[in-house]
Design an enzyme around this catalytic site. Structure first.
Site, mmCIF file in Angstrom:
data_model
loop_
_atom_site.group_PDB
_atom_site.id
_atom_site.type_symbol
_atom_site.label_atom_id
_atom_site.label_comp_id
_atom_site.label_asym_id
_atom_site.label_seq_id
_atom_site.Cartn_x
_atom_site.Cartn_y
_atom_site.Cartn_z
ATOM 1 N N ASP A 1 16.407 -27.924 26.976
ATOM 2 C CA ASP A 1 15.707 -29.208 28.020
ATOM 3 C C ASP A 1 16.441 -30.504 26.324
ATOM 4 O O ASP A 1 16.387 -29.994 24.817
ATOM 5 C CB ASP A 1 14.950 -29.659 28.014
ATOM 6 C CG ASP A 1 14.710 -31.128 28.993
ATOM 7 O OD1 ASP A 1 15.784 -32.287 28.940
ATOM 8 O OD2 ASP A 1 13.315 -31.322 30.039
HETATM 9 C C1 BGC Z 1 15.445 -34.239 30.789
HETATM 10 C C2 BGC Z 1 16.142 -33.344 31.827
HETATM 11 C C3 BGC Z 1 17.530 -34.481 31.274
HETATM 12 C C4 BGC Z 1 17.741 -34.188 30.077
HETATM 13 C C5 BGC Z 1 18.952 -35.407 29.573
HETATM 14 C C6 BGC Z 1 15.298 -34.510 29.680
HETATM 15 O O1 BGC Z 1 14.211 -35.064 28.807
HETATM 16 O O2 BGC Z 1 13.844 -33.451 30.372
HETATM 17 O O3 BGC Z 1 15.570 -32.809 32.714
HETATM 18 O O4 BGC Z 1 18.093 -33.427 32.198
HETATM 19 O O5 BGC Z 1 16.744 -35.221 29.396
HETATM 20 O O6 BGC Z 1 18.500 -36.160 30.165
#
Ligand code: BGC
Length: 752
Positions: A262
């Protein structure tokens, strides 16, 4: 254990012309020979360059060898607006408006595998139009906490429902030639301290509840990539969790694709390299130069790098890169996706209460629509889950359009103040829970204006609920109260005119103890995508019959829900330090990455204990005999369904049941029949009942159909912590069939 995994996989084998059956994951290895030849031509630098971000939403290929970059797209409900190369700031494009699909809890409220598949195809297709290879979704974590900031993104509190839908979403996306990146693996059930919290749980709960939605999508759906979550599980960050990534995901489930941390969720070079991460998103401070340095010192081997590159290339080869001159030549949002969004919205709306006000009677000529949530657009906000929608029909727009056709007058008053919208995590000077609550009292002038309108109307439609400032990634809600004095307002409206329907526009549950007694009818309308307002109007005016069922329990009060009742949430030992709430603090912003890490390491370590174990959602309420406001699986209709007796038998490793279902009403309508099991004589500990199968059935007015359902015996196993393996307990099984978890109409018994 191996044997068991093979048995499981055999259930999902597909025929291949030359080599016999191949599992969906094994299909990814078809190009391994070619991939090995490519790897042999790559320099170490080129390989390592593939292990971290290139831009905010891509990781590198190797141009020299014709290997395209991997392009990622948020999020689960629509292809996110194009951002700047190195930030989420808008790129200012004009062709990047996508279809905004209903959010996760709305999709789950359809209980429709067919619609989840279609939803996936719509997403997969629009991703291709934008030149994306990987969708950062589906988001399938279990809704453990009613206050969870991402409850609306996730599907359900139940693993069987979540797993069935996450599988179909995955199949739909990947059938369109786009890879999913299923997230957030695993046990990502709170936003509070999400960057550092350690979710501590037993193996049985992990396997039976929290891993299920991932397991099916990976084994049966062939999900090509996986996003490890921000949090820790039992001591280790998910992005370097040997048990989750190497033992279970790759070892037991046979995952052949690649993992993507993530954003900002990679924590070390050695941990990530040794324990299952392929790509650091974003940055290269761990999986860039330090990998090369570690190989030089002998701490890591180049073979390990090759293995990681091979896993990435498997997906790269399975997904055709969209040529730059083909991508982004048309608007992302496509009419057939908009139609899918409408179909999902239509089947997701849940009728919670109806004392006869719905569908809206023919003699209603004047409607007062009250409440900011009637004009609220829910497409943007919520960080990764925001969508720049091509269009979004609000509830008020949907109602006005249909009312005009029927010759009904509609008047609107806001009723309460707009809930201030705010991007991103809570400001550093505020407790994140505090920041998300909205204790603002009712505004007397707005209430007076709304009451005056209500008095003149034949019917009042009150729109309450939350918005994406309250329910959002990055923080949890402080409570589930209706914000902005909505309770006070709805009471005043009811006093002025008791012909009142309350419509809740929210992604998660809200506390309805005050609203319910003053609402002769209540509708849960969700954050329902681009056509949400159209679908809602159709339900209210009786053009279609509501057929959604709750994917989670509405507790009466927060304290009734399991993690609260057990004192597990909020963390009784205090907040600790969390990257996401601290990183905007001025002094923290000035730190170097190393200083920041040191600072975070020095803070208390937040923990979330899962001592409620597998008693999540209705499993808890049923077993502890706590009456919820509305139970899991619940939803009314404009017709009555009659269930016939169950015929049940065990055949070929499957419990098979059939029964008749009759639509005893004057409308064509859908019912979601639900099959729960209970084990009255079991020696193993179980919740009072558990969902094991379900089916959405469409019946014309007066029609009767024979419905069949199946429970594979493997879904009846439990995780035996003594032997560390799945076990089937033989004996009597009670089958409980009905329209919700507390509306069991027919029972039968089988012996397994
Ligand atoms: C989130 C993810 C997301 C990623 C990219 C993170 O803060 O937890 O779900 O895909 O950002 O935007």
């Amino acid at each position: 254990m191996k044997k068991l995994v093979l048995f499981l996989a055999s259930a999902v084998l597909v025929a291949s012309a030359c080599n016999g059956p191949v599992s969906p994951q094994d299909r990814l290895t078809a190009n391994d020979q070619k991939i090995n030849e490519l790897i042999a031509q790559m320099t170490l630098e080129e390989k390592v360059n593939m292990l971290h971000s290139k831009t905010n939403m891509s990781s590198a290929g190797v141009e020299r060898l014709g290997i395209a970059d991997m392009n990622y797209a948020d999020g689960p409900f629509g292809i996110r607006e194009e951002g700047q190369p190195h930030s989420f700031q808008s790129a200012g494009w004009t062709l990047d408006s996508a279809t905004y699909f209903p959010t996760g809890s709305a999709l789950a409220a359809t209980w429709s595998e067919e619609l989840a598949y279609k939803y996936g195809t719509g997403m997969g297709k629009e991703a291709r139009l934008r030149g994306k290879d990987v969708i950062l979704g589906p988001a399938v974590n279990i809704q453990r906490l009613p206050v969870g900031g991402r409850t609306y993104e996730y599907l359900s509190e139940d693993p069987i429902l979540s797993a069935a839908l996450s599988l179909q979403y995955t199949l739909g996306v990947q059938d369109k030639g786009t890879a999913v990146c299923i997230k957030h693996f695993a046990v990502n059930n709170q936003e509070t301290n999400r960057g550092s919290v350690d979710a501590q749980l037993d193996e049985r709960t992990l396997r039976e509840i929290y891993l299920k939605p991932f397991e099916r999508a990976i084994i049966e759906g062939g999900a090509m990539s996986v996003m490890p979550a921000y949090n820790k599980v039992n001591g280790d960050y998910c992005s370097e969790n040997e048990h989750l990534l190497n033992e279970i995901l790759r070892g037991e489930w046979g995952f052949k694709g690649f993992t993507v941390s993530d954003w900002g969720g990679t924590h070390s070079t050695m941990g990530a390299m040794l324990h299952g991460l392929n790509v650091q998103m974003t940055g290269s401070n761990y999986l860039g130069q330090p990998v090369i340095d570690s190989i030089a010192t002998g701490a890591l081997t180049e073979d390990l790098v090759d293995e990681k590159v091979r896993q990435i290339l498997r997906v790269r080869m399975a997904i055709e890169a969209v040529p730059a001159d083909v991508a982004n030549t048309v608007q992302t949002s496509q009419p057939e996706s908009q139609q899918i969004a409408l179909e999902v919205a239509r089947k997701s709306i849940v009728l919670l209460k109806n004392m006869g006000l719905l569908p809206i009677a023919k003699d209603v000529k004047k409607i007062a629509v009250i409440g900011q949530n009637a004009v609220l657009k829910t497409q943007s906000g919520g960080m990764g889950a925001g969508v720049k929608a091509l269009y979004e029909v609000t509830p008020l727009e949907g109602i006005c359009k249909r009312a005009a056709e029927l010759g009904i007058e509609v008047k609107y008053a806001p009723g309460y103040k707009t809930i201030a919208f705010r991007w991103g995590p809570a400001p550093a000077n505020l407790d994140p829970l505090e920041a998300r609550s909205n204790d603002e009292p009712a505004d007397p002038a707005l209430v007076a204006e709304a009451v005056a309108l209500a008095k003149e109307a034949d019917l009042v439609l009150f729109f309450g609920g939350t918005n994406k400032s309250i329910e959002t990634e990055g923080s949890d809600r402080k409570n589930i109260d209706l914000p902005c004095g909505q309770n006070e307002l709805v009471k005043a409206l009811f006093e002025a005119n008791p012909e009142l329907v309350s419509v809740l526009v929210s992604g998660g549950p809200t506390d309805l103890r005050e609203l319910e007694p003053v609402s002769p009818a209540i509708v849960q309308a969700w954050w329902n995508g681009t056509e949400g307002g159209t679908a809602l109007a159709e339900v209210l005016f009786g053009d279609i019959v509501p057929s959604g069922k709750l994917p989670f329990t509405f507790p009466k009060k927060l304290e009734d829900s399991p993690a609260y009742a057990m004192g597990n949430f909020p963390d009784p030992n205090g907040a600790g330090g969390d990257l996401f709430s601290l990183m905007f603090r001025p002094d923290v912003l000035k730190m170097t990455p190393e200083e920041r890490q040191k600072f975070l390491d020095s803070l208390p370590k937040p923990v979330s204990k899962y001592t409620e174990r597998f008693y999540v959602g209705y499993r808890w309420f049923d077993t502890k005999e706590i009456e919820p406001m509305y139970p899991f699986g619940y939803g009314l209709s404009y017709v009555y369904f009659e269930y016939g007796p169950i015929t049940a038998k065990v055949e070929k490793e499957t419990v098979k049941i059939s029964f008749t279902l009759h639509n005893d009403g004057e409308y064509d309508a859908d019912e979601v029949a639900q099959l729960y099991v209970s084990r009255p004589e079991s020696k193993v500990e179980w919740p009072v009942k558990e969902l094991k199968a379900f089916r959405r059935v469409t019946l014309n007015a007066g029609e009767t159909k024979t419905v069949t359902m199946e429970i594979p015996l493997k879904d009846l196993r439990y995780w035996n912590e003594g032997t560390n393996a799945w076990d089937l307990e033989h004996g009597k099984l009670q089958l409980l069939l009905g329209g919700s978890s507390d509306d069991i109409r027919e029972t039968a018994e089988v012996t397994i």
